[in-house]
Write an enzyme that holds these catalytic residues in place. Structure first.
Site, PDB file in Angstrom:
ATOM      1  N   TYR A 142       0.823  -1.212   0.000  1.00  0.00           N
ATOM      2  CA  TYR A 142       0.000   0.000   0.000  1.00  0.00           C
ATOM      3  C   TYR A 142       0.859   1.264   0.000  1.00  0.00           C
ATOM      4  O   TYR A 142       0.373   2.357  -0.284  1.00  0.00           O
ATOM      5  CB  TYR A 142      -0.948   0.021   1.200  1.00  0.00           C
ATOM      6  CG  TYR A 142      -2.021  -1.046   1.168  1.00  0.00           C
ATOM      7  CD1 TYR A 142      -2.270  -1.779   0.013  1.00  0.00           C
ATOM      8  CD2 TYR A 142      -2.788  -1.328   2.276  1.00  0.00           C
ATOM      9  CE1 TYR A 142      -3.238  -2.765  -0.028  1.00  0.00           C
ATOM     10  CE2 TYR A 142      -3.772  -2.311   2.252  1.00  0.00           C
ATOM     11  CZ  TYR A 142      -3.988  -3.037   1.094  1.00  0.00           C
ATOM     12  OH  TYR A 142      -4.950  -4.007   1.064  1.00  0.00           O
ATOM     13  N   LYS A 192       3.712 -15.321   2.024  1.00  0.00           N
ATOM     14  CA  LYS A 192       3.624 -16.024   0.734  1.00  0.00           C
ATOM     15  C   LYS A 192       5.063 -16.289   0.302  1.00  0.00           C
ATOM     16  O   LYS A 192       5.519 -15.890  -0.776  1.00  0.00           O
ATOM     17  CB  LYS A 192       2.854 -15.146  -0.261  1.00  0.00           C
ATOM     18  CG  LYS A 192       2.477 -15.833  -1.542  1.00  0.00           C
ATOM     19  CD  LYS A 192       1.336 -16.821  -1.393  1.00  0.00           C
ATOM     20  CE  LYS A 192       1.097 -17.531  -2.720  1.00  0.00           C
ATOM     21  NZ  LYS A 192       0.274 -18.721  -2.615  1.00  0.00           N
ATOM     22  N   ASP A 224      -2.843 -18.066   1.349  1.00  0.00           N
ATOM     23  CA  ASP A 224      -4.001 -18.737   0.734  1.00  0.00           C
ATOM     24  C   ASP A 224      -4.523 -19.832   1.662  1.00  0.00           C
ATOM     25  O   ASP A 224      -5.735 -19.991   1.861  1.00  0.00           O
ATOM     26  CB  ASP A 224      -3.660 -19.280  -0.662  1.00  0.00           C
ATOM     27  CG  ASP A 224      -2.286 -19.911  -0.742  1.00  0.00           C
ATOM     28  OD1 ASP A 224      -1.484 -19.756   0.197  1.00  0.00           O
ATOM     29  OD2 ASP A 224      -2.001 -20.586  -1.750  1.00  0.00           O
ATOM     30  N   ASP A 248      -5.165  -6.993   5.815  1.00  0.00           N
ATOM     31  CA  ASP A 248      -6.399  -6.304   5.440  1.00  0.00           C
ATOM     32  C   ASP A 248      -7.488  -7.342   5.161  1.00  0.00           C
ATOM     33  O   ASP A 248      -8.617  -7.267   5.655  1.00  0.00           O
ATOM     34  CB  ASP A 248      -6.097  -5.474   4.173  1.00  0.00           C
ATOM     35  CG  ASP A 248      -7.195  -4.489   3.851  1.00  0.00           C
ATOM     36  OD1 ASP A 248      -8.195  -4.446   4.593  1.00  0.00           O
ATOM     37  OD2 ASP A 248      -7.058  -3.761   2.852  1.00  0.00           O
ATOM     38  N   ASP A 252     -10.628  -8.848   7.997  1.00  0.00           N
ATOM     39  CA  ASP A 252     -12.057  -8.772   7.659  1.00  0.00           C
ATOM     40  C   ASP A 252     -12.691 -10.157   7.683  1.00  0.00           C
ATOM     41  O   ASP A 252     -13.809 -10.337   8.157  1.00  0.00           O
ATOM     42  CB  ASP A 252     -12.253  -8.170   6.263  1.00  0.00           C
ATOM     43  CG  ASP A 252     -12.527  -6.679   6.343  1.00  0.00           C
ATOM     44  OD1 ASP A 252     -12.148  -6.070   7.364  1.00  0.00           O
ATOM     45  OD2 ASP A 252     -13.099  -6.128   5.392  1.00  0.00           O
TER      46      ASP A 252
END
Ligand code: NAD
Length: 359
Positions: A142, A192, A224, A248, A252
Site C-alpha cells: 500500500y 507467501k 491462501d 487487510d 475482515d
C-alpha cells in the site's frame, strides 16, 4: 489510581451515538477503579469539514498527540461523497493514522457463546474461537515505491511494489510474541514465502525473533491456506501476524466469523499515541435512530485500557461487562435472537453501566 487524558473524536453518523455510551462506561469504570479519565473532544471527518473546511484540522492532530490515547467513533457518509478527494472524511482519517505513526493494527475476533448463531458458520466449528489478528499498517504494497499507472493502449499498466524492511517486520513480529504471551502463547506468521521475496525476508525475520520467545510456539502459513483455515478450523489460531495487504483481507475475514460488525473493536498502535476505534463505519442507514449497537465501542474501551494505558485488570472488567450483558439476554437489533430483549443504543449503554457497577 491515575489520571489520563483521552482524546475523543465522535465523527459522523452513529459515531456520536455510540461514543456517548462508551464514555458513560469509561467514566463508570473510572469511578469504580479510582482513575480519572479527562476527555477532550476534537473534530475529524465530515463534522470537521462542515465546521472548519478541512476533514482534519491542525488542532485535532495537536490535541490528540498531547493525549494518552485516542477514542474514535466513525466518520463519513453520503453528505460528503462528492467533495474533492483531499477533503473527503476518509482522507482525514488516513492522515490522522499517518500522523500517529500507528504501524500495528490489532483486531480481536472473539466468538461469544451467546451469539454463536449470529455467524454463518456452524456453531461446532466456531465455539471457543478467540483470535487476535495483527496487521502491519504502514508498510508493504500500500505504500511501496514505485507505484503508478503508465503507458497507453494495450501496453498501459498499473503497478505497485510490495516491500518490507527488516525493522518493519521485526517490530510487529515482536509485538505479536509479546501479545501471545498474555494469551495462549501461539503465533502464526502468515506470508507467501513460496512466491514473494518480501515474504521470504518476513519469514526469516519471524524465525529470528521467535528465538527470543522460546515459550511461544511459532508456526508459518501461506496466506491462501490461512484464508481457508480460518473458515475450516478457526480455533487453531491464537495470534496471527502478517503484512499490510494480507492482514487487510484476513482481519475482515476473521471478523465475519463473529457474526456482527456491531461487536468488534480495533486498535492501531506503535506510535506515541494509540488510536482505538470500533471496526464499523458511520452506518448512515441507521444514524440518529438509536439503533446502533454500542458494544463495539465499549469493546474498544477494553483495547484502549489494555494496549493504550496498560490497565489490564480494568480491560478485563470491560470484557466481563460485555459478556454479562449478553448472558442477561440483552441485545440490540443487529444481534437480535429469539427470547432476548431488544434495547436501543442508550438502553444498551445504560445496561452495560449497571452491569459494570455490579461486577
Ligand atoms: P458501516 O460499517 O458504516 O455499515 C455497514 C452495515 O453495518 C450497515 O448496514 C450498518 O447499519 C451496520 N452497522 C454498522 N455498525 C453498526 C452498529 N454499531 N450497530 C448496528 N449496525 C451497524 O459501513 P458502510 O455502510 O460501508 O460505510 C458507511 C460510511 O462509513 C462510509 O462513508 C464509509 O466510508 C465510512 N466508514 C468509516 C470507517 C471509519 O470511520 N473507520 C470505517 C468503515 C467505513
Amino acid at each position: 489510581m491515575a489520571q489520563f487524558t483521552i482524546s475523543v473524536i465522535n465523527g459522523d453518523g452513529i459515531g456520536p451515538e455510540v461514543m456517548v455510551e462508551g464514555l458513560k462506561v469509561l467514566h463508570t469504570l473510572g469511578a469504580k477503579c479510582g482513575h480519572t479519565f479527562a476527555t477532550s473532544n476534537y473534530l475529524a471527518g465530515g463534522a470537521a469539514l462542515d465546521a472548519t473546511g478541512v476533514p482534519l484540522p491542525d488542532a485535532t492532530v495537536k490535541g490528540v498527540k498531547d493525549s494518552h490515547a485516542l477514542l474514535f467513533g466513525a466518520i463519513g457518509g453520503p453528505k460528503w461523497e462528492n467533495v474533492a478527494h483531499h477533503l473527503k472524511p476518509e482522507a482525514g482519517l488516513l492522515k490522522l493514522r499517518k500522523e500517529l505513526d500507528a504501524w500495528a493494527n490489532l483486531r480481536p475476533a472473539m466468538v461469544y457463546d451467546e451469539l454463536i448463531d449470529a455467524s454463518s458458520l456452524k456453531p461446532e466449528v466456531l465455539r471457543g474461537t478467540d483470535i487476535m489478528v495483527l496487521r502491519e499498517l504502514t508498510g508493504g504494497i500500500y505504500f511501496g515505491q514505485p507505484r503508478g499507472i503508465e503507458g497507453t493502449g494495450p501496453q498501459r499498466k498499473g503497478f505497485n511494489t510490495e516491500v518490507y524492511h527488516e525493522f518493519e517486520i521485526e517490530r510487529i513480529v515482536r509485538m505479536a510474541f509479546v501479545i501471545a504471551r498474555g494469551r495462549r502463547s501461539k503465533v502464526c506468521s502468515v506470508d507467501k514465502a513460496n512466491v514473494l521475496e518480501s515474504s521470504q525476508v518476513w519469514r526469516e525475520v519471524a524465525i529470528r525473533v521467535g528465538k527470543e520467545f522460546p515459550d511461544v510456539a511459532l508456526s508459518h502459513m501461506y496466506v491462501d491456506n490461512a484464508a481457508m483455515q480460518l473458515i475450516r478450523d478457526p480455533r487453531q489460531f491464537d495470534v496471527i501476524v502478517t503484512g499490510n495487504i494480507f492482514g487487510d483481507i484476513l482481519s475482515d475475514e476473521s471478523s465475519q466469523l463473529t457474526g456482527s460488525i456491531g461487536m468488534l473493536a480495533s486498535a492501531s498502535v506503535g506510535g506515541p499515541v494509540g488510536f482505538f476505534e470500533p471496526i464499523h463505519g458511520s452506518a448512515p442507514d441507521i444514524a440518529g435512530q438509536q439503533k446502533a449497537n454500542p458494544l463495539a465501542m465499549i469493546g474498544t474501551l477494553a483495547l484502549l485500557l489494555r494496549y493504550g494505558l496498560k490497565l489490564e485488570p480494568e480491560a478485563q472488567l470491560i470484557e466481563r461487562t460485555i459478556r454479562q450483558v449478553l448472558k442477561d439476554g440483552l441485545r440490540t437489533g443487529d444481534i437480535k435472537q429469539p427470547g432476548c430483549r431488544i434495547l436501543n443504543t442508550r438502553e444498551m449503554g445504560e445496561a452495560a453501566v449497571e452491569r459494570l457497577k455490579a461486577l
